[in-house]
Design an enzyme around this catalytic site. Structure first.
Site, PDB file in Angstrom:
ATOM      1  N   ASN A 178     -10.421   0.001   0.149  1.00 18.72           N
ATOM      2  CA  ASN A 178      -8.956   0.053   0.200  1.00 18.72           C
ATOM      3  C   ASN A 178      -8.411  -0.493  -1.121  1.00 18.72           C
ATOM      4  O   ASN A 178      -8.500  -1.697  -1.381  1.00 18.72           O
ATOM      5  CB  ASN A 178      -8.473  -0.787   1.387  1.00 18.72           C
ATOM      6  CG  ASN A 178      -6.960  -0.855   1.502  1.00 18.72           C
ATOM      7  OD1 ASN A 178      -6.247  -0.472   0.578  1.00 18.72           O
ATOM      8  ND2 ASN A 178      -6.486  -1.369   2.618  1.00 18.72           N
ATOM      9  N   HIS A 231      -3.097   6.978   2.843  1.00 19.94           N
ATOM     10  CA  HIS A 231      -3.584   5.694   2.309  1.00 19.94           C
ATOM     11  C   HIS A 231      -5.011   5.488   2.802  1.00 19.94           C
ATOM     12  O   HIS A 231      -5.317   5.693   3.984  1.00 19.94           O
ATOM     13  CB  HIS A 231      -2.673   4.564   2.768  1.00 19.94           C
ATOM     14  CG  HIS A 231      -3.213   3.216   2.432  1.00 19.94           C
ATOM     15  ND1 HIS A 231      -3.741   2.915   1.197  1.00 19.94           N
ATOM     16  CD2 HIS A 231      -3.324   2.086   3.185  1.00 19.94           C
ATOM     17  CE1 HIS A 231      -4.160   1.669   1.199  1.00 19.94           C
ATOM     18  NE2 HIS A 231      -3.920   1.137   2.381  1.00 19.94           N
ATOM     19  N   CYS A 235       0.821  -1.215   0.000  1.00 26.86           N
ATOM     20  CA  CYS A 235       0.000   0.000   0.000  1.00 26.86           C
ATOM     21  C   CYS A 235       0.854   1.263   0.000  1.00 26.86           C
ATOM     22  O   CYS A 235       0.347   2.351  -0.268  1.00 26.86           O
ATOM     23  CB  CYS A 235      -0.921   0.004   1.211  1.00 26.86           C
ATOM     24  SG  CYS A 235      -1.997  -1.420   1.256  1.00 26.86           S
TER      25      CYS A 235
HETATM   26  O1  UT7 Z   1      -4.027  -1.652   3.504  1.00 24.39           O
HETATM   27  C1  UT7 Z   1      -3.560  -2.760   4.214  1.00 24.39           C
HETATM   28  C2  UT7 Z   1      -3.434  -2.391   5.632  1.00 24.39           C
HETATM   29  N1  UT7 Z   1      -4.555  -2.878   6.410  1.00 24.39           N
HETATM   30  C3  UT7 Z   1      -5.289  -2.077   7.179  1.00 24.39           C
HETATM   31  O2  UT7 Z   1      -5.103  -0.884   7.210  1.00 24.39           O
HETATM   32  C4  UT7 Z   1      -6.324  -2.711   8.077  1.00 24.39           C
HETATM   33  C5  UT7 Z   1      -6.293  -2.109   9.446  1.00 24.39           C
HETATM   34  N2  UT7 Z   1      -7.265  -2.807  10.328  1.00 24.39           N
HETATM   35  C6  UT7 Z   1      -8.577  -2.595  10.265  1.00 24.39           C
HETATM   36  O3  UT7 Z   1      -9.045  -1.811   9.464  1.00 24.39           O
HETATM   37  C7  UT7 Z   1      -9.447  -3.310  11.266  1.00 24.39           C
HETATM   38  O4  UT7 Z   1      -8.642  -4.058  12.142  1.00 24.39           O
HETATM   39  C8  UT7 Z   1     -10.500  -4.259  10.612  1.00 24.39           C
HETATM   40  C9  UT7 Z   1     -11.556  -3.426   9.897  1.00 24.39           C
HETATM   41  C10 UT7 Z   1      -9.826  -5.201   9.635  1.00 24.39           C
HETATM   42  C11 UT7 Z   1     -11.202  -5.086  11.675  1.00 24.39           C
HETATM   43  O5  UT7 Z   1     -11.809  -4.221  12.627  1.00 24.39           O
HETATM   44  P1  UT7 Z   1     -11.587  -4.428  14.189  1.00 24.39           P
HETATM   45  O6  UT7 Z   1     -12.372  -3.396  14.857  1.00 24.39           O
HETATM   46  O7  UT7 Z   1     -10.089  -4.444  14.447  1.00 24.39           O
HETATM   47  O8  UT7 Z   1     -12.219  -5.862  14.417  1.00 24.39           O
HETATM   48  P2  UT7 Z   1     -11.563  -7.153  15.100  1.00 24.39           P
HETATM   49  O9  UT7 Z   1     -10.590  -7.792  14.185  1.00 24.39           O
HETATM   50  O10 UT7 Z   1     -11.113  -6.777  16.501  1.00 24.39           O
HETATM   51  O11 UT7 Z   1     -12.815  -8.112  15.259  1.00 24.39           O
HETATM   52  C12 UT7 Z   1     -13.877  -7.810  16.172  1.00 24.39           C
HETATM   53  C13 UT7 Z   1     -14.975  -8.832  15.971  1.00 24.39           C
HETATM   54  C14 UT7 Z   1     -14.494 -10.278  15.940  1.00 24.39           C
HETATM   55  O12 UT7 Z   1     -15.484 -11.080  16.541  1.00 24.39           O
HETATM   56  P3  UT7 Z   1     -15.291 -11.588  18.066  1.00 24.39           P
HETATM   57  O13 UT7 Z   1     -14.019 -12.400  18.067  1.00 24.39           O
HETATM   58  O14 UT7 Z   1     -15.192 -10.335  18.910  1.00 24.39           O
HETATM   59  O15 UT7 Z   1     -16.518 -12.390  18.307  1.00 24.39           O
HETATM   60  C15 UT7 Z   1     -14.454 -10.601  14.464  1.00 24.39           C
HETATM   61  O16 UT7 Z   1     -14.643 -11.969  14.192  1.00 24.39           O
HETATM   62  O17 UT7 Z   1     -15.602  -8.581  14.713  1.00 24.39           O
HETATM   63  C16 UT7 Z   1     -15.649  -9.819  13.972  1.00 24.39           C
HETATM   64  N3  UT7 Z   1     -15.599  -9.479  12.549  1.00 24.39           N
HETATM   65  C17 UT7 Z   1     -16.689  -9.184  11.831  1.00 24.39           C
HETATM   66  N4  UT7 Z   1     -17.985  -9.119  12.177  1.00 24.39           N
HETATM   67  C18 UT7 Z   1     -18.852  -8.748  11.200  1.00 24.39           C
HETATM   68  C19 UT7 Z   1     -14.499  -9.385  11.755  1.00 24.39           C
HETATM   69  N5  UT7 Z   1     -14.883  -9.034  10.515  1.00 24.39           N
HETATM   70  C20 UT7 Z   1     -16.222  -8.907  10.547  1.00 24.39           C
HETATM   71  C21 UT7 Z   1     -17.187  -8.548   9.578  1.00 24.39           C
HETATM   72  N6  UT7 Z   1     -18.482  -8.479   9.955  1.00 24.39           N
HETATM   73  N7  UT7 Z   1     -16.856  -8.251   8.305  1.00 24.39           N
END
Ligand code: UT7
Length: 317
Positions: free
Chosen positions: A273, A242, A112
């Site tokens: 993204n 980004h 990225c």
């Molecule tokens: O360009 C490449 C660089 N990458 C990035 O910049 C990504 C940076 N990270 C992010 O944007 C965020 O970490 C995400 C959007 C990917 C995820 O958001 P988060 O607030 O960090 O969620 P999390 O990974 O802490 O997950 C929280 C919960 C989990 O469930 P449990 O374990 O709490 O029951 C996940 O399984 O949300 C769940 N989850 C979802 N639920 C509904 C993960 N993805 C989804 C989804 N829909 N799409």
């Protein structure tokens, strides 16, 4: 020694819009979750278009807008991590499409952070006299490398391209149209974003690690890019980071202490993204929409797989 400046911009996005509701029919997610955690409402997906099609479309627009002829371009650099073709490079294929006869043409992969890395690499080459005019392109067909069963990542990614014509400028007022780059990488977290390559490369990431890193460690580096350009954040007309996640963008903006009149790119809302394409895509749209005045200073700041970062202050064409 000559300087370097962005002379013109162009972008391309495929027509198909993939909504959050569409994704909710594919994986266990919802429009509300995606908007709350990422700010993304839609992204564009390429069906028939290849990486080369999108790159050539964006570059063709930038070239037309610059008033230059294909034979004026002496260097083409394409930032991409999703191009499937290893050889010939996407850049060489763009040269063939646009009828650019003899430019050095090569691809660069820094995830990225690729576009800002390429912009710095090319501007250094132009300053050293390697060419007078160059094309710098960021293009991704992330849909080719998306794991459509992984709800944590498939909701983020989109396709598109953005391009800049970069020209050597004679020493003088606009000599520093592309400011000093601040760039680097953190190998201790090199596996946080990956294209896992077995038969078919698939995007995979530790989203929380990237999120924490982006919201706690990057603002000082973005401020350093301003300092190295000799300006304060309040001197900026716009900031284009980004486009990873709206929450990351808002956090960076808040830490930079930007005044209200500085325009902030939030193209992630409608484009998702698009990795190395996200910065030139958002910048080109902003300039086309007259959101930034010609001559305005814009902070570009990219970050992602590596973990890598690259950013610089540029002057708007
Ligand atoms: O360009 C490449 C660089 N990458 C990035 O910049 C990504 C940076 N990270 C992010 O944007 C965020 O970490 C995400 C959007 C990917 C995820 O958001 P988060 O607030 O960090 O969620 P999390 O990974 O802490 O997950 C929280 C919960 C989990 O469930 P449990 O374990 O709490 O029951 C996940 O399984 O949300 C769940 N989850 C979802 N639920 C509904 C993960 N993805 C989804 C989804 N829909 N799409």
């Amino acid at each position: 020694m000559p300087g370097a400046r962005i002379a013109a911009l162009g972008h391309y996005q495929p027509a198909r819009v993939l909504t959050n509701d569409d994704l909710a029919r594919m994986v266990d997610t919802s429009d509300a979750w995606i908007r709350r955690r990422t700010g993304i409402a839609t992204r564009r997906i390429a069906d028939d278009e290849s990486v080369v099609d999108m790159a050539a479309a964006a570059a063709g627009k930038a070239l037309a807008d610059s008033g230059l002829e294909p034979q004026d371009i002496g260097m083409i650099t394409v930032a991409t991590c999703s191009a499937i073709d290893r050889c010939p490079s996407t850049a060489a294929q763009v040269a063939a499409r646009l009828g650019i006869p003899s430019a050095v043409a090569f691809d660069l992969n820094n995830g990225c952070a690729g576009f800002c890395t390429a912009l710095a690499t090319v501007s250094h080459s132009l300053r050293a006299g390697a060419a007078r005019h160059a094309l710098v392109i960021g293009v991704e067909k992330m849909s080719d490398v998306t794991d459509w069963t992984d709800r944590a990542s498939c909701i983020l990614l989109g396709d598109g391209a953005g391009a800049a014509v970069v020209s050597a400028s004679d020493a003088g007022a606009d000599a520093d149209g592309i400011g000093p780059v601040v760039w680097g990488s953190d190998p201790s977290r090199s596996s946080a974003v990956r294209l896992v390559d077995d038969w078919q490369p698939r995007f995979s990431q530790d989203g929380q690690t990237v999120f924490r890193w982006a919201t706690t460690e990057l603002a000082p580096l973005a401020l350093e890019a301003c300092a190295r350009a000799g300006i304060e954040p309040s001197d900026l007309s716009a900031v284009v980071t980004h486009q990873a996640n709206l929450r990351i963008i808002e956090s960076l903006v808040q830490q930079l202490g930007l005044p209200e009149n500085v325009v902030v790119a939030r193209d992630v809302v409608n484009s998702g993204n698009t990795s190395a394409a996200s910065i030139p895509l958002a910048l080109s749209k902003m300039v086309e929409g007259l959101e930034v005045p010609s001559g305005g200073r814009v902070l570009l700041f990219s970050f992602g797989g590596g973990l890598s970062w690259a950013g610089q202050v540029v002057t708007c064409p």
